[in-house]
Design an enzyme around this catalytic site. Structure first.
Site, PDB file in Angstrom:
ATOM      1  CB  THR A 133      12.200  18.888  62.841  1.00 17.65           C
ATOM      2  OG1 THR A 133      11.777  18.878  61.257  1.00 17.65           O
ATOM      3  CG2 THR A 133      13.844  19.950  62.736  1.00 17.65           C
ATOM      4  CB  SER A 167       9.034  14.879  82.160  1.00 14.82           C
ATOM      5  OG  SER A 167       9.254  16.231  82.200  1.00 14.82           O
ATOM      6  N   GLY A 168      11.518  17.540  80.657  1.00 14.89           N
ATOM      7  CA  GLY A 168      12.211  18.234  81.071  1.00 14.89           C
ATOM      8  C   GLY A 168      11.805  19.238  82.154  1.00 14.89           C
ATOM      9  CG  HIS A 169       7.481  19.896  82.125  1.00 13.83           C
ATOM     10  ND1 HIS A 169       6.409  20.227  83.355  1.00 13.83           N
ATOM     11  CD2 HIS A 169       6.759  19.397  81.607  1.00 13.83           C
ATOM     12  CE1 HIS A 169       5.361  19.664  83.599  1.00 13.83           C
ATOM     13  NE2 HIS A 169       5.857  19.069  82.117  1.00 13.83           N
ATOM     14  CB  CYS A 190     -11.832  19.030  88.204  1.00 19.67           C
ATOM     15  SG  CYS A 190     -11.551  19.773  89.607  1.00 19.67           S
ATOM     16  CG  ASN A 214       2.766  11.699  89.485  1.00 23.23           C
ATOM     17  OD1 ASN A 214       3.050  10.740  89.849  1.00 23.23           O
ATOM     18  ND2 ASN A 214       1.371  12.607  89.348  1.00 23.23           N
ATOM     19  CB  THR A 272       2.873  12.762  77.799  1.00 25.26           C
ATOM     20  OG1 THR A 272       2.547  13.423  79.085  1.00 25.26           O
ATOM     21  CG2 THR A 272       1.641  11.765  77.694  1.00 25.26           C
TER      22      THR A 272
END
Ligand SMILES: *Cc1c(COP(=O)(O)O)cnc(C)c1O
Length: 394
Positions: A246, A206-208, A332, A158, A79
């Protein structure tokens, strides 16, 4: 790793997120409390150790997409990467180029960033897709003008898993001197990607979505020819000035490890998932007459099926099947349920969109789970179909 028993729901929502691979968690752990230094502390060993972990991770991410280490900018997720790509490029170039091209089936974060830019006076073209979910190259070409700064087209959708013609779009953009950004959150680690072969200038990761941790991502930013963009977060000037703050070494290391694993295992994994996907679809079609696949079946990652069933309310189906973790494309919106805008863009009407399910298979999906899911889906679809037929006859 997979500990599924019929008592817990079968996870078939790998496009929403993927579990963090155990090997990734192992790689991350030392960076919480042993190698815990601030990677930007350059005066002592704790800092150097953390920095070394981050830089090794950076190299692993770069490796997977054919990039140079210095071209990898860590962010908090896709994002943020998408926001930085669209807003950063538009901000920097707006005096001479104030036009951005994207597509109707992009992830919400790309579409909302584009809407924000429109509010700030940037022209945005939203390209349609065909009934197969794919973008038409001629329409991309026609959309490009002297004022176009950026084309942003996702690599893999996606919801419907279709793969856009990246190399062809990239070649068009390069030819016309326009930056090409791709949201590759669903593509990295699933299909081979090469930023040079595909003429990609910016890429979001994206990592996840790649069996890494949540809360970390990457924006690849090309150095030759150099992509210029305006930072959207100001501060200490980390990440070559493009993203201050950081870095989180455990998360960066996790994403790096996830990319290294994907590089080694992607080919075998894709083959295995393709077989499971076929097993699932064949299983359903054996028992249910009208099952259509939304989106092109060939140009598609193997771990996705988006299926429409005749006159079935997919949300009602999932309410009855709490033992299946599956998603509908619908969203929703406060009180009401909105049909998927992606399926709308393919030309599906509301009833067809509401009759659609997104099934995502992944690294830990087993044959046993697929067979269980087929059985349960068939059961619920037949039940709903019967109820609809009775209601229709009454
Ligand atoms: C999940 C996803 C995103 C958002 O990624 P986060 O890392 O969760 O911010 C963006 N684009 C696509 C295509 C996605 O699937």
């Amino acid at each position: 790793m997979n500990t599924w028993t019929p008592d817990s729901p079968v996870y078939l929502d790998y496009q929403a997120t993927t579990p963090t691979d155990r090997r990734v968690v192992e790689a991350m752990l030392p960076f919480f409390n042993e190698k815990f230094g601030n990677p930007h502390s350059d005066s002592h060993a704790f800092g150097w150790q953390a920095e070394a972990g981050v830089e090794e991770a950076r190299a692993k991410v770069a490796d997977l997409i054919g990039a140079e280490t210095r071209e990898i900018v860590f962010t908090s997720g896709a994002t943020e990467s998408n926001n930085l790509a669209l807003k950063g490029v538009a901000d920097f170039h707006r005096q001479r180029r104030n036009h951005v091209v994207t597509c109707l089936t992009e992830h919400k974060c790309v579409l909302e960033a584009a809407h924000r830019l429109e509010g700030q006076g940037i022209d945005v073209t939203y390209l349609p897709v065909g009934g197969d979910g794919l973008i038409d190259l001629e329409q991309v070409s026609n959309a490009l003008g002297d004022k176009t700064a950026l084309v942003s087209i996702m690599a893999v959708n996606n919801e419907i898993g279709v793969i856009q013609p990246l190399a062809e779009i990239g070649a068009l953009c390069r030819d016309r001197g326009v930056y090409f950004h791709t949201d590759a959150a669903q593509a990295v680690g699933k299909i081979p990607l090469d930023v040079n072969a595909m003429s990609i200038d910016l890429m979001s990761i994206s990592g996840h979505k790649v069996y890494g941790p949540m809360g970390v991502g990457v924006l690849y930013v090309r150095r030759r020819p150099r992509v210029r963009l305006t930072a959207q977060i100001d501060g200490g000037g980390q990440e070559r000035g493009m993203r201050s703050g950081t870095l989180a070494p455990p998360l960066c290391v996790g994403l790096g490890e996830a990319c290294a694993i994907a590089g080694r295992e992607m080919k075998d994994e894709a083959e295995r998932l393709g077989l499971l996907r076929d097993r699932l679809l064949d299983g359903l079609r054996k028992h249910i007459a009208d099952v259509t696949v939304n989106g092109d079946m060939e140009r598609r990652i193997p771990g996705n099926l988006n299926l429409a069933f005749d006159r079935i309310d997919a949300n009602a189906l999932l309410k009855n099947a709490k033992d299946l973790a599956i998603s509908t494309g619908s969203a929703c919106m406060s009180a009401s349920i909105e049909p998927s805008y992606v399926l709308h863009a393919l030309g599906l009407d509301d009833s067809r969109a509401f009759a659609s399910l997104r099934i995502g298979l992944g690294r830990y999906t087993t044959e046993e789970e697929v067979d269980y899911a087929v059985g349960r889906l068939v059961e619920e679809i037949k039940r709903l179909g019967k109820a609809a037929a009775i209601a229709g006859a009454a």
